[in-house]
Design a protein around this motif. Structure first.
Motif, PDB file in Angstrom:
ATOM      1  N   GLU A   1      43.407 173.953  30.489  1.00  0.00           N
ATOM      2  CA  GLU A   1      44.623 174.028  29.456  1.00  0.00           C
ATOM      3  C   GLU A   1      45.322 175.363  29.322  1.00  0.00           C
ATOM      4  OE1 GLU A   1      41.145 171.770  28.295  1.00  0.00           O
ATOM      5  OE2 GLU A   1      41.224 173.542  29.406  1.00  0.00           O
ATOM      6  N   HIS A   2      44.691 176.438  29.555  1.00  0.00           N
ATOM      7  CA  HIS A   2      45.538 177.645  29.662  1.00  0.00           C
ATOM      8  C   HIS A   2      46.746 177.728  30.960  1.00  0.00           C
ATOM      9  CE1 HIS A   2      46.704 181.990  30.242  1.00  0.00           C
ATOM     10  NE2 HIS A   2      46.440 181.879  31.303  1.00  0.00           N
ATOM     11  N   THR A   3      46.323 177.063  32.085  1.00  0.00           N
ATOM     12  CA  THR A   3      47.127 177.306  33.282  1.00  0.00           C
ATOM     13  C   THR A   3      48.512 176.096  32.877  1.00  0.00           C
ATOM     14  OG1 THR A   3      45.368 177.920  34.539  1.00  0.00           O
ATOM     15  CG2 THR A   3      47.330 177.189  35.702  1.00  0.00           C
ATOM     16  N   PHE A   4      47.784 175.161  32.437  1.00  0.00           N
ATOM     17  CA  PHE A   4      48.716 173.842  32.638  1.00  0.00           C
ATOM     18  C   PHE A   4      49.349 173.305  31.172  1.00  0.00           C
ATOM     19  CE2 PHE A   4      46.646 173.616  36.747  1.00  0.00           C
ATOM     20  CZ  PHE A   4      48.016 173.819  37.683  1.00  0.00           C
ATOM     21  N   GLN A   5      48.714 173.648  30.110  1.00  0.00           N
ATOM     22  CA  GLN A   5      49.128 173.182  28.941  1.00  0.00           C
ATOM     23  C   GLN A   5      49.248 174.461  27.847  1.00  0.00           C
ATOM     24  OE1 GLN A   5      45.811 170.640  28.013  1.00  0.00           O
ATOM     25  NE2 GLN A   5      46.466 169.255  29.331  1.00  0.00           N
ATOM     26  N   SER A   6      49.778 175.636  28.337  1.00  0.00           N
ATOM     27  CA  SER A   6      50.336 176.651  27.598  1.00  0.00           C
ATOM     28  C   SER A   6      49.352 176.972  26.441  1.00  0.00           C
ATOM     29  CB  SER A   6      51.618 176.227  26.934  1.00  0.00           C
ATOM     30  OG  SER A   6      52.564 175.656  28.034  1.00  0.00           O
ATOM     31  N   GLN A   7      48.253 177.172  26.766  1.00  0.00           N
ATOM     32  CA  GLN A   7      47.214 177.882  25.698  1.00  0.00           C
ATOM     33  C   GLN A   7      46.803 179.187  26.004  1.00  0.00           C
ATOM     34  OE1 GLN A   7      44.143 175.179  24.572  1.00  0.00           O
ATOM     35  NE2 GLN A   7      45.127 173.544  24.719  1.00  0.00           N
ATOM     36  N   PHE A   8      46.400 179.881  25.158  1.00  0.00           N
ATOM     37  CA  PHE A   8      45.698 181.370  25.268  1.00  0.00           C
ATOM     38  C   PHE A   8      44.434 180.979  26.012  1.00  0.00           C
ATOM     39  CE2 PHE A   8      48.688 182.270  21.690  1.00  0.00           C
ATOM     40  CZ  PHE A   8      49.269 183.546  22.237  1.00  0.00           C
ATOM     41  N   LEU A   9      44.266 181.837  27.036  1.00  0.00           N
ATOM     42  CA  LEU A   9      42.843 181.601  27.390  1.00  0.00           C
ATOM     43  C   LEU A   9      41.774 182.152  26.455  1.00  0.00           C
ATOM     44  CD1 LEU A   9      41.492 181.247  30.432  1.00  0.00           C
ATOM     45  CD2 LEU A   9      41.471 183.781  30.740  1.00  0.00           C
TER      46      LEU A   9
END
Length: 259
Positions: A186-194
């Motif tokens: 989600e962080h890498t491909f869906q623009s979420q904070f890790l």
């Protein structure tokens, strides 16, 4: 937010062969307890991300070739601070401003100048549904609305000042479960904070198969994914094939290591 990936860090700011994974696995704990400790990326540039956890199993550091993220849970749900590895200077912070239950409802994204003074502050807000999935996020004049199907984010529509400008579409392998301990995909491909405890909503149930992005200008780009697994079902390798307007533009290979 950034373009879409850490693949090309200019992106929205928003896996390894079995033998290699086995070689660097520490103590071989039960599969459900394994934590991602390193991701190596090759193809169109090479970089490494290493992840460190405290004794309670919380993510406390992400170290990249050029920057380091540090996480602190003592003051609030979490505080993320980023440092430039070459200068050791703080470049930005993500401070929780509000919570909704156990989810982050708002953060202040603070960018710093090289002299340590504040460059700008940008509030972000987040909305969730009754099942704890992230359904919306906003910052500045940007607003995104998320749609889910069978436990997976399948569509994210973006507007700027009320006008549509992009649409992200996601497809999944229904027979492949997402068992990362952090929201790496989600962080890498869906623009979420890790994050490590689903602080920004539930992670996707399945592994990504395809990402497509359509811009209001008519241009499009996307990624298609293939995976390799170890005997316990953990991803050891992922190949992400990037395309721009239907033509392959890059191929990225990720190699994963667990603790």
């Amino acid at each position: 937010m950034k373009k879409i990936t850490t693949i090309t860090i200019a992106a929205l700011s928003l896996l390894t062969l079995f033998s290699a994974c086995k070689k660097e696995t520490v103590n071989s704990p039960e599969p459900a307890q394994r934590k991602l400790v390193k991701v190596e990326l090759t193809g169109s540039g090479t970089n490494t991300n290493s992840y460190t956890y405290n004794t309670a199993g919380r993510l406390i550091e992400r170290k990249h070739n050029s920057f380091t993220h540090q996480y602190d849970y003592s003051a609030s749900v979490f505080l993320q601070t980023t440092f430039d590895n070459s200068t050791a200077k703080k470049t930005y912070e993500v401070n929780v401003s509000s919570v909704a239950g156990e989810k982050v409802a708002g953060v202040n994204y603070i960018s710093f100048k090289t002299d340590g003074s504040i460059n700008y502050t940008e509030p972000h807000t987040f909305q969730y549904n009754s099942e704890s999935y992230l359904t919306g996020r906003s910052y500045g004049t940007y607003n995104y609305v998320n749609e889910y199907t069978a436990g997976n984010l399948t569509k994210s529509s973006g507007t700027k000042s009320g006008a549509a400008f992009s649409e992200f579409l996601y497809e999944y392998y229904t027979d492949k479960t997402n068992n990362f301990n952090i929201n790496w995909l989600e962080h890498t491909f869906q623009s979420q904070f890790l994050n490590d405890k689903e602080l920004f909503g539930k992670r996707n149930k399945n592994l990504l198969k395809k990402v497509s992005n359509l811009y209001a200008t008519g241009n499009s780009y996307g990624y298609e994914f293939t995976y390799t697994f170890d005997a316990s079902g953990y991803i050891t390798n992922c190949t992400a094939t990037e395309s721009t307007n239907g033509v392959t533009s890059a191929v990225y290979n990720y190699e994963f290591f667990y603790q």
